[in-house]
Design a protein around this motif. Structure first.
Motif, mmCIF file in Angstrom:
data_model
loop_
_atom_site.group_PDB
_atom_site.id
_atom_site.type_symbol
_atom_site.label_atom_id
_atom_site.label_comp_id
_atom_site.label_asym_id
_atom_site.label_seq_id
_atom_site.Cartn_x
_atom_site.Cartn_y
_atom_site.Cartn_z
ATOM 1 N N PRO A 83 -13.377 18.538 -22.192
ATOM 2 C CA PRO A 83 -13.142 19.678 -23.093
ATOM 3 C C PRO A 83 -13.838 19.496 -24.446
ATOM 4 O O PRO A 83 -14.235 20.483 -25.066
ATOM 5 C CB PRO A 83 -11.609 19.676 -23.267
ATOM 6 N N LEU A 84 -13.989 18.251 -24.886
ATOM 7 C CA LEU A 84 -14.662 18.005 -26.163
ATOM 8 C C LEU A 84 -16.132 18.385 -26.098
ATOM 9 O O LEU A 84 -16.709 18.867 -27.068
ATOM 10 C CB LEU A 84 -14.566 16.528 -26.528
ATOM 11 N N PHE A 85 -16.744 18.150 -24.938
ATOM 12 C CA PHE A 85 -18.184 18.373 -24.813
ATOM 13 C C PHE A 85 -18.518 19.844 -24.604
ATOM 14 O O PHE A 85 -19.665 20.235 -24.716
ATOM 15 C CB PHE A 85 -18.757 17.569 -23.645
ATOM 16 N N LEU A 86 -17.515 20.643 -24.254
ATOM 17 C CA LEU A 86 -17.790 22.042 -23.940
ATOM 18 C C LEU A 86 -17.471 22.908 -25.155
ATOM 19 O O LEU A 86 -16.747 22.479 -26.056
ATOM 20 C CB LEU A 86 -16.935 22.468 -22.735
ATOM 21 N N PRO A 87 -18.024 24.121 -25.211
ATOM 22 C CA PRO A 87 -17.700 25.026 -26.317
ATOM 23 C C PRO A 87 -16.187 25.222 -26.406
ATOM 24 O O PRO A 87 -15.484 25.153 -25.390
ATOM 25 C CB PRO A 87 -18.397 26.331 -25.921
ATOM 26 N N SER A 88 -15.691 25.498 -27.599
ATOM 27 C CA SER A 88 -14.257 25.379 -27.834
ATOM 28 C C SER A 88 -13.405 26.257 -26.916
ATOM 29 O O SER A 88 -12.299 25.870 -26.553
ATOM 30 C CB SER A 88 -13.943 25.682 -29.298
#
Lengths: 395, 403
Positions: free
Chosen positions: B257-262
């Motif tokens: 989730p951190l690497f993906l858009p919010s």
């Protein structure tokens, strides 16, 4: 090669059909796409972390940990730093990994040889052991051993005493342990001397073997030297360097000896027997890879059975065994991370706790992955070195 | 001639060993003194180990916990109304297996009989409801019809059988997930309801279906002549092989989730599938690389001489041979993947192992660890053993290692 030379001659080929150019272009495009994806992910990560008010960096490792770890080889309490906690975890992983590798190798060799035994019963038992363990998940085995065996042992009051004064209880297994006396440090020095002497003896014998073309029992004599010095030192010292401390039940708790927690025992036993099944197959394949003709040739040269084993079968089998054996050792170390589900504080488990306490997910995951990667690369480098040495035997 | 006779004379054991039990026992168990000692030791050891286990199995074990929680262990909380979809998947599988059997397998009647008897005997159990009984019998019916078809038109259906295996993997995902986001016909079943053996199988199926092509690509990349592609592949494979699966799963569950858009937050099951696929691909790549290395260089040259392009050489000449060589290795990897799906328990998915843990957390079943874990061990063992058995048969049938 041929093609590129002819291309150079025909300089009229346009750039977009020149294979050399296309290759470079292709790689450049590939790298650009890869960099773009990675850059996009990193940017997302930084944005997300800024939104959550997190920074990057390993400064937090100096902060106070504030949690307890059940088992530690080095002094540790809740006021120690995160870094200290990480070291505790690393050492616990090393302990389980080292002991696990030793036990798995011993068991694996026994079952590997048993598998090709001429004794029908032994052979079938070994096959059943291997087929059973190879076809179940390690995690199920670990959880079974922990929750259905070690936790279900009798309570401390009704502790079972095994021969050799080993106590089995649901709070762990206690084994006799030596307590060092004042002559212990002197004895350690004697042992170090013994190691040096053993290496010297080994080197000398190896040199003698190379000069005369005979095959002296290098390893045997070095080990005998070491054992001899150890025994002589033990007897010669006025007080014995260790006093034996058998465990005992004192009221509601265990006292004395060395107490091994159920988590540790389940993890060690599970990892050892699971990996031993895979090692057994590696050993069997290695021994079977030496062709029958080699044995016949050795016999016709007049070598005895033991000499045949030592000088013909073993060196050749080792060459086949070592590479897969290395990967089994690495698997064992990596699999020790499964202890997170049974609660033994090894590297991954402790790092997870640090992560929860500090909230630094990115740093901790990166650190754990880097640690395992370093262990893997180091082990495979060592094993490759050994492998090259074994390979040199070939002429 | 004399040589042949000598060989035959050696191959036959003396009559005493051939015909008497005592002779056999003497030869295989008590031939020398140390063999006799080993036999006695092995017997004593296995007796000491097995006696308490058998005593427990006969006397103390109670299997009530499995009877009550059987559905939970099999499919998790998959809705009762949609259970027919699981059955459809199983029926399809039975049909494809039957078809494959009819086309390629000859003999092996005993194994076929055992496989057919399993659903039949389950259907005869008194506690099973009548729709389930029909579904179980359906398995046998479909398998037998497909078997008959395969036997009759074995040549015409070969291609169909291979393609149906490929399609099956993707079809299963579709059937279990569903299509319709609204209530009503064929609704989407939320992944949070998947569990038990169903989830374990789905993770395996997805893992195999996606990691196999990725693994082949990585293997080709590792053997590529272009340094950039080669080094990226090598780096990926070595890094993934150097870290434990739990760290990758952990990364997939907490860090993806951190690497993906919010706004984007894929479901946990999807994240676990991504983790397993990425992990397994690195190991498959090493297996496939072994096969690629075993192809003699003359094959490339011959393909070049026929005027095939690089892509065609790979797709038509090299890969079919390389993959055939590594079938046992690949099957081993698939078995490992199946076993590794248990690790998703660490990130909170209720696959077979995790759901057993939650079954054991029910207050009335607290002390039943042995029964439940033995049961799931048995399930895993049967599946893995069957897969490795198939792999051995395939190895022989395809003539791997013989040229």
């Amino acid at each position: 090669m041929e093609k590129s030379r002819s291309l150079r001659v025909q300089s009229s080929i346009p750039l977009w059909r020149d294979e050399r150019f296309l290759r470079i272009l292709g790689q450049a495009v590939f790298l650009a796409i890869l960099a773009a994806i990675l850059g996009y992910l990193t940017r997302n990560m930084l944005t997300n972390m800024r939104q959550q008010g997190l920074g990057l960096g390993f400064d937090f490792m100096r902060l106070t940990a504030g949690f307890d770890i059940g088992e530690h080889l080095i002094p540790y309490d809740r006021s120690s730093s995160f870094l200290r906690a990480y070291q505790v975890g690393l050492l616990n992983t090393a302990l389980v990994g080292g002991l696990g590798i030793a036990f798995a190798t011993i068991l694996g060799v026994i079952f590997g040889v048993a598998q090709i035994s001429s004794n029908f019963l032994v052979q079938q038992l070994a096959r059943a052991y291997i087929e059973f363990l190879r076809n179940i998940p390690l995690l199920v085995l670990l959880i079974f051993l922990y929750t259905a065996v070690f936790i279900k042992l009798p309570r401390v009051k009704e502790a079972v005493m095994l021969p050799g004064s080993v106590l089995l209880t649901n709070r762990g297994v206690a084994i006799p342990w030596g307590i060092p006396t004042e002559t212990f440090s002197l004895y350690v020095r004697i042992l170090i001397l013994g190691v040096f002497l053993a290496i010297a003896v080994g080197g000398l014998l190896a040199w003698y073997g190379r000069r005369t073309g005979r095959a002296p029992l290098t390893l045997l004599w070095s080990v005998l030297t070491l054992v001899g010095i150890a025994v002589v030192g033990w007897v010669a010292l006025p007080d014995s360097p260790l006093t034996l401390d058998p465990p005992a039940v004192q009221g509601l708790r265990l006292a004395g000896g060395r107490q091994l927690s159920p988590e540790f025992m389940a993890l060690l036993l599970g990892l050892s027997i699971y990996t031993s099944a895979f090692i057994a197959d590696v050993v069997r394949a290695g021994i079977q890879s030496v062709s029958q003709g080699q044995v016949e040739a050795a016999k016709s040269l007049g070598l005895t059975t033991i000499q045949t084993l030592r000088m013909v079968i073993f060196p050749q089998a080792l060459r086949v065994i070592v590479p897969p054996l290395t990967s089994q050792y690495l698997n064992l170390v990596k699999n020790s991370s499964l202890a997170v589900l049974i609660g033994y504080p090894e590297l991954f488990h402790v790092s997870g706790t640090i992560l929860n306490q500090s909230g630094r997910a990115v740093e901790m995951i990166a650190l754990v992955m880097a640690t395992y990667l370093a262990i893997s690369l180091l082990t495979s480098a060592l094993m490759n070195w050994y492998n090259r040495r074994v390979r040199l035997v070939e002429r | 001639m004399t040589k042949e006779l000598a060989a035959r004379a050696q191959a036959l054991p003396p009559p005493t060993e051939r015909y008497t039990l005592l002779g056999w026992v003497h030869k295989n168990l008590f031939s020398t003194w140390y063999n006799a000692l080993l036999t006695v030791l092995a017997f004593g050891l296995s007796y000491a180990l097995l006696k308490p286990i058998i005593a427990w199995l006969i006397g103390q074990s109670q299997w009530e916990v499995l009877k009550v929680n059987f559905r939970l262990l099999m499919v998790g909380q998959y809705p009762m109304a949609q259970m027919w979809r699981v059955w459809v998947c199983l029926h399809l599988l039975a049909a494809i297996v039957g078809l494959t059997w009819g086309i390629w397998v000859h003999g092996r009647r005993l194994l076929a009989a055992v496989l057919l008897l399993v659903p039949l005997s389950l259907a005869l159990l008194p506690t099973i409801s009548s729709p389930t009984r029909l579904f179980l019998l359906g398995l046998d019916v479909f398998a037998l019809i497909a078997f008959g078809l395969g036997r009759l038109r074995s040549l015409a259906l070969r291609r169909l059988a291979i393609w149906s295996w490929v399609v099956y993997f993707f079809l299963v995902i579709l059937i279990i997930t569903g299509l319709n986001p609204a209530e009503g016909w064929f609704p989407i079943v939320p992944t949070t309801l998947w569990g038990g053996l169903l989830l374990t199988s789905l993770l395996t199926v997805v893992g195999i279906a996606f990691s196999f092509p990725l693994g082949v690509l990585l293997a080709l990349g590792r053997r590529s002549r272009l340094p950039a592609i080669r080094w990226v592949s090598v780096g990926y494979i070595e890094v993934i092989r150097g870290v434990p699966l739990v760290t990758i799963l952990f990364m997939a569950s907490t860090m993806l989730p951190l690497f993906l858009p919010s706004g984007m937050r894929p479901q946990l099951v999807v994240r676990a599938m991504v983790g397993i696929t990425l992990f397994s691909a690195a190991y498959l790549a090493e297996g496939v690389r072994g096969g690629l290395q075993a192809i003699p260089h003359g094959q490339y040259e011959a393909a070049g001489a026929l005027g095939l392009s690089g892509f065609h050489t790979m797709a038509l000449i090299i890969l079919p041979q390389a993959l055939r060589i590594v079938i046992p290795v690949l099957m081993g990897q698939f078995i490992a993947l199946f076993k590794d799906t248990t690790l998703v328990a660490t990130i909170g998915l209720l696959e077979l192992l995790a759901i057993s843990r939650s079954v054991l957390a029910q207050p009335q079943f607290v002390g039943f660890q042995r029964e439940v874990y033995l049961f799931i061990t048995l399930i895993f063992w049967v599946f893995c053993y069957f897969m490795s058995y198939i792999s051995q048969r395939l190895e022989i049938a395809l003539g791997v290692g013989e040229r």
